[in-house]
Design an enzyme around this catalytic site. Structure first.
Site, PDB file in Angstrom:
ATOM      1  N   CYS A 138     110.822  52.324  32.684  1.00 28.47           N
ATOM      2  CA  CYS A 138     110.562  52.652  34.088  1.00 28.47           C
ATOM      3  C   CYS A 138     109.313  53.509  34.248  1.00 28.47           C
ATOM      4  O   CYS A 138     108.537  53.350  35.194  1.00 28.47           O
ATOM      5  CB  CYS A 138     111.762  53.360  34.687  1.00 28.47           C
ATOM      6  SG  CYS A 138     112.276  54.841  33.768  1.00 28.47           S
ATOM      7  N   HIS A 277     114.854  58.554  35.863  1.00 28.01           N
ATOM      8  CA  HIS A 277     114.253  57.265  36.223  1.00 28.01           C
ATOM      9  C   HIS A 277     112.914  57.467  36.923  1.00 28.01           C
ATOM     10  O   HIS A 277     112.816  58.226  37.898  1.00 28.01           O
ATOM     11  CB  HIS A 277     115.223  56.505  37.132  1.00 28.01           C
ATOM     12  CG  HIS A 277     114.809  55.097  37.432  1.00 28.01           C
ATOM     13  ND1 HIS A 277     114.418  54.190  36.460  1.00 28.01           N
ATOM     14  CD2 HIS A 277     114.732  54.423  38.611  1.00 28.01           C
ATOM     15  CE1 HIS A 277     114.130  53.036  37.030  1.00 28.01           C
ATOM     16  NE2 HIS A 277     114.299  53.153  38.327  1.00 28.01           N
ATOM     17  N   ASN A 301     110.960  50.359  43.291  1.00 29.17           N
ATOM     18  CA  ASN A 301     111.682  50.386  42.024  1.00 29.17           C
ATOM     19  C   ASN A 301     111.140  49.290  41.113  1.00 29.17           C
ATOM     20  O   ASN A 301     110.272  48.503  41.505  1.00 29.17           O
ATOM     21  CB  ASN A 301     113.183  50.206  42.274  1.00 29.17           C
ATOM     22  CG  ASN A 301     114.039  50.737  41.141  1.00 29.17           C
ATOM     23  OD1 ASN A 301     113.532  51.168  40.106  1.00 29.17           O
ATOM     24  ND2 ASN A 301     115.350  50.700  41.323  1.00 29.17           N
TER      25      ASN A 301
END
Length: 334
Positions: A138, A277, A301
């Protein structure tokens, strides 16, 4: 990821007896498996089905409460449906928190009136939503997103940059490929290396290759360092308004986030310190007519466009740094 590992973890969390499955959900289960191309061994399927059913009940209950006005966002079944929350956190969330900032400090512009809403996706700064797959990368997607925006700001050209280049090549700066990393370390690698390849020349594989295949002739971007933003939402707001998309880290380890679908995400259990994240803030706004209420951050995202709000999430804004969105914000300088 080794399926036997998943099964071992799962068996620790579910009673040792064979789970009782709801036959009324057979058609839904088979449709979900077909949609997400799941194939299981005989010994694993009923355990995966049990996890899926448990997740579905959580989603259905939440959405019932949403319809009663108890929540501001909806949840939906998605590709993570057969994963326990523990598995989900281990596989998908690869941000490694750091205590000491290494970049220059962002100086908030004093005489700038920032708008009440900003959306850089409408200004050409943001590439389509990508998918990190089952790799804790990520941080790489957050870093490329911020640099893609800054390169567009500088050149007027939007070029998708290579996350795999970062996964494979930035270990010397402290990143660990699919096992996690930091956006600031990625920015440091790009500065040290002198450039970063494009996505086209160095495509994403969602795995550690254990070799760096960077090609200088394919360079598509570079940076001169990075700037860390003070841990305040007002500072983050000014940075987003005046700089462009900003790399941030959040606490994304909750079932509510795993199955987020739409609306303004707020979970009282979300931490502002325990971040796991990396994502990208591409704007902010508000719902309704009152700009002082129902405020949100627009967050890109890296779990594909099927997750959430077309791959994005609206996260509660000005709610005491909810989920830590302002705790580890930064951007590259070009």
């Amino acid at each position: 990821m080794n399926p036997s590992f998943f099964l071992t973890v799962l068996c620790l969390g579910v009673a040792s007896a064979a789970p009782k499955l709801d036959p009324n959900l057979d058609a839904h289960w088979h449709q979900w498996k077909a949609t997400h191309r799941r194939l299981y061994g005989m010994n694993e399927e009923e355990w995966r089905r049990a996890v899926w059913e448990k997740n579905k009940k959580i989603i259905d209950l939440h959405n019932q409460e949403y319809s009663e006005g108890k929540h501001g966002f909806r949840m939906a079944m998605n590709a993570f449906g057969d994963m326990t929350n523990e598995e989900f956190r281990q596989v998908m969330n690869g941000f490694q928190n750091q205590k000491h900032k290494k970049g220059k400090l962002f100086h908030e512009p004093l005489l700038v009136d920032v708008p009440k809403s900003v959306d850089w996706t409408k200004k050409g700064y943001v590439t389509p939503v990508k998918n990190q797959g089952q790799c804790g990368s990520c941080w790489a997607f957050s870093a490329t997103g911020a640099l893609e925006g800054q390169m567009f700001r500088k050149t007027g050209k939007l070029v998708s940059l290579s996350e795999q280049n970062l996964v494979d090549c930035s270990r010397a700066q402290g990143n660990q490929g699919c096992n996690g990393g930091l956006m600031d370390n990625a920015f440091q690698y790009i500065k040290d290396n002198g450039c970063l390849d494009s996505e086209e020349s160095y495509p994403y594989l969602a795995t550690d290759t254990n070799s760096c295949n960077y090609k200088p002739e394919c360079s598509a971007a570079n940076d001169t360092g990075f700037v860390d933003i003070p841990q305040r939402e007002k500072a983050l707001m000014k940075a987003v308004a005046t700089v462009g998309p900003i790399s941030v880290a959040i606490d994304a380890g909750h079932t509510s986030f795993q199955f987020y679908k739409s609306g303004i995400y707020y979970d009282p259990d979300c931490s502002s310190k325990d971040l796991d994240h990396g994502v990208l803030v591409v704007g902010y706004g508000f719902e309704g007519t009152d700009s002082n209420n129902n405020k949100f951050w627009i967050v890109k995202n890296s779990w594909g466009p099927e997750w959430g709000w077309n791959g994005y999430v609206k996260m509660a804004k000005d709610q005491n740094n909810h989920c830590g969105i302002a705790t580890a914000a930064s951007y590259p300088t070009v």
